[in-house]
Design a protein around this motif. Structure first.
Motif, PDB file in Angstrom:
ATOM      1  N   SER A 121      44.413  29.507  39.633  1.00 57.74           N
ATOM      2  CA  SER A 121      45.250  28.313  39.494  1.00 57.74           C
ATOM      3  C   SER A 121      45.690  28.121  38.043  1.00 57.74           C
ATOM      4  N   ASP A 170      49.596  28.114  36.724  1.00 61.13           N
ATOM      5  CA  ASP A 170      50.057  26.889  36.068  1.00 61.13           C
ATOM      6  C   ASP A 170      51.121  27.245  35.026  1.00 61.13           C
ATOM      7  N   GLN A 182      50.670  26.540  31.005  1.00 62.54           N
ATOM      8  CA  GLN A 182      49.790  27.346  30.151  1.00 62.54           C
ATOM      9  C   GLN A 182      50.609  28.346  29.339  1.00 62.54           C
TER      10      GLN A 182
END
Length: 102
Positions: free
Chosen positions: A44, A48, A51
């Motif tokens: 995850s 994302d 990031q």
């Protein structure tokens, strides 16, 4: 139960050793579950979009390392299962051979 367990541990009875083996297998299953959960969390992070690339690469390295650990545990369990099955088959074949020889 492993052959080394049968040979080296004559101080405990078979039920105690069987119980110990069940606990070992439960522990292995638990460890695999923990690694799977960790992998899901790290995936995850990689997915994302907020990031940065360096963080994603670092997390991908951790994912790879955990996948290797998980794979090694599964491979070891498969090999052990094959060895057990072959030992049982050999034992049954010997019993059949001995019965036919009598």
């Amino acid at each position: 139960m492993r052959d080394s367990d049968r040979i080296n541990d004559s101080s405990t009875n078979i039920q105690d050793r069987a119980c110990l083996n069940v606990w070992r297998e439960l522990l292995i299953d638990y460890c695999v579950l923990v690694v799977d959960q960790s992998l899901d969390e790290k995936r995850s992070v990689v997915e994302d979009e907020t990031q940065d690339k360096a963080t994603k690469r670092k997390v991908q390295g951790h994912i790879f390392a955990e996948q290797v650990k998980r794979s090694q545990v599964h491979n070891e369990l498969k090999v052990e299962s094959i060895i057990r099955r072959r030992a049982i088959d050999d034992s049954e074949a010997r019993e059949t051979w001995d019965a036919a020889a009598k």
